[in-house]
Motif scaffolding. Structure first.
Motif, PDB file in Angstrom:
ATOM      1  N   ALA A   4       0.885  -1.246   0.120  1.00 25.44           N
ATOM      2  CA  ALA A   4       0.069   0.056  -0.112  1.00 25.44           C
ATOM      3  C   ALA A   4       0.868   1.152   0.013  1.00 25.44           C
ATOM      4  O   ALA A   4       0.534   2.239  -0.609  1.00 25.44           O
ATOM      5  N   GLY A  60       2.960   3.145  -3.481  1.00 25.51           N
ATOM      6  CA  GLY A  60       2.549   3.961  -4.504  1.00 25.51           C
ATOM      7  C   GLY A  60       2.086   3.409  -5.678  1.00 25.51           C
ATOM      8  O   GLY A  60       1.755   4.187  -6.841  1.00 25.51           O
ATOM      9  N   PHE A  95      -0.544   1.695  -6.192  1.00 26.04           N
ATOM     10  CA  PHE A  95      -2.000   1.072  -6.419  1.00 26.04           C
ATOM     11  C   PHE A  95      -2.720   2.248  -6.365  1.00 26.04           C
ATOM     12  O   PHE A  95      -2.380   3.444  -5.862  1.00 26.04           O
ATOM     13  N   ASP A  96      -3.999   2.315  -6.810  1.00 27.46           N
ATOM     14  CA  ASP A  96      -4.965   3.251  -6.724  1.00 27.46           C
ATOM     15  C   ASP A  96      -5.883   2.940  -5.688  1.00 27.46           C
ATOM     16  O   ASP A  96      -6.712   4.047  -5.382  1.00 27.46           O
ATOM     17  N   LEU A  97      -6.154   1.853  -5.077  1.00 28.88           N
ATOM     18  CA  LEU A  97      -7.240   1.636  -4.077  1.00 28.88           C
ATOM     19  C   LEU A  97      -6.826   0.375  -3.690  1.00 28.88           C
ATOM     20  O   LEU A  97      -6.215  -0.594  -4.070  1.00 28.88           O
ATOM     21  N   MET A  98      -7.081   0.401  -2.282  1.00 33.84           N
ATOM     22  CA  MET A  98      -6.985  -0.857  -1.462  1.00 33.84           C
ATOM     23  C   MET A  98      -8.090  -1.472  -0.994  1.00 33.84           C
ATOM     24  O   MET A  98      -9.219  -0.844  -0.064  1.00 33.84           O
ATOM     25  N   SER A 133       0.070   8.509   3.837  1.00 29.80           N
ATOM     26  CA  SER A 133      -0.907   7.920   2.394  1.00 29.80           C
ATOM     27  C   SER A 133      -2.169   8.391   2.377  1.00 29.80           C
ATOM     28  O   SER A 133      -2.873   8.114   3.372  1.00 29.80           O
ATOM     29  N   ARG A 134      -2.793   8.648   1.406  1.00 27.88           N
ATOM     30  CA  ARG A 134      -4.085   8.993   1.116  1.00 27.88           C
ATOM     31  C   ARG A 134      -4.723   8.145   0.272  1.00 27.88           C
ATOM     32  O   ARG A 134      -5.840   8.187  -0.359  1.00 27.88           O
ATOM     33  N   LEU A 135      -4.180   6.914  -0.056  1.00 32.34           N
ATOM     34  CA  LEU A 135      -4.731   5.805  -0.743  1.00 32.34           C
ATOM     35  C   LEU A 135      -6.138   5.524  -0.319  1.00 32.34           C
ATOM     36  O   LEU A 135      -6.480   5.186   0.828  1.00 32.34           O
ATOM     37  N   VAL A 189      -9.159   3.308   0.846  1.00 31.95           N
ATOM     38  CA  VAL A 189      -9.164   2.037   1.331  1.00 31.95           C
ATOM     39  C   VAL A 189     -10.689   1.775   1.603  1.00 31.95           C
ATOM     40  O   VAL A 189     -11.533   2.430   2.240  1.00 31.95           O
ATOM     41  N   ALA A 233     -11.448  10.025  -6.587  1.00 35.97           N
ATOM     42  CA  ALA A 233     -10.018  10.132  -6.650  1.00 35.97           C
ATOM     43  C   ALA A 233      -9.730  10.793  -7.867  1.00 35.97           C
ATOM     44  O   ALA A 233      -8.638  11.872  -8.093  1.00 35.97           O
TER      45      ALA A 233
END
Length: 223
Positions: free
Chosen positions: A41, A44, A46-49, A72-74, A76, A120
């Motif tokens: 995660a 950097g 990935f776009d989403l988890m 991180s602002r991934l 989730v 996003a």
């Protein structure tokens, strides 16, 4: 096509989600350990988890906490059999963007994933300064720090997200419905007062005059 990380230790579920997302045109990577998932995660890549809570290594709450504490602002989406109100609140307060309880319908999960990816790509952070300043409040969206003057404030993940949304739109009136959509991202009971409650939390920390109520319309961060 989005790059989606699936952190789920039940191989059958991970495979099911991965196949469905691949059929929708996404690239997927599935791992079954919390520590490995956190490393992925933070890469950097990935776009989403999609994140389970009951994981070996680190549980999902710890993964969320470390992910957000490192800036991180991934996006989730938590996917778990733990569907109590306490667990739901803990996940959202810990920085999750959405929560889907097991058993689930893939169509619902896919709809929520599409919503998060669209949010996003619509600019949740694109072209935005790392530091927001308005009304004497300073918000560093990269390090997740908030200050008023020389005083550093402690904000929960949801308080920070609400403050960020208001400050990005400082001077503009945002309705409760807009704030629910941007900050919580899923439907609450129309009669819910969750926005008003969190506005109250922020006023206690920022000062009562920082956020104005526009009667019948919503809230405005005073610039």
């Amino acid at each position: 096509m989005a790059r989606i990380l699936i952190v789920e230790d039940e191989e059958r579920i991970a495979s099911f989600v991965a196949k469905g997302l691949s059929a929708d045109g996404h690239r997927t990577t599935a791992v079954g350990d919390g520590r490995v998932g956190l490393d992925h995660a933070l890469s950097g890549d990935f776009d989403l988890m999609v994140l389970d809570i009951g994981l070996p290594g680190l549980d999902g709450f710890e993964v969320l906490d470390q992910l957000r504490s490192q800036g991180s602002r991934l996006p989730v989406i938590v996917l778990t059999a733990r569907d109590s109100v306490t667990d739901t609140v803990s996940a959202l307060e810990g920085g999750a963007d959405d929560y889907v309880p097991k058993p689930f319908r893939f169509a619902e999960l896919l709809a929520r994933i599409r919503l998060r990816l669209r949010s996003a790509s619509d600019g949740a952070g694109a072209g935005r300064d790392d530091v927001l300043e308005a009304g004497g409040v300073r918000l560093d969206v990269r390090t997740r720090r908030a200050t008023v003057g020389e005083r550093e404030l402690e904000l929960s993940a949801r308080e920070f997200a609400l403050a960020e949304t208001l400050m990005v739109n400082a001077g503009l009136v945002l309705s409760r419905e807009q704030l629910l959509d941007k900050v919580w991202g899923f439907d609450f009971d129309p009669g819910s007062n969750v926005v008003d409650v969190y506005i109250g939390y922020l006023r206690k920390k920022f000062g009562a005059s920082a956020i104005a109520t526009v009667r019948g319309m919503g809230y405005r961060f005073v610039s």
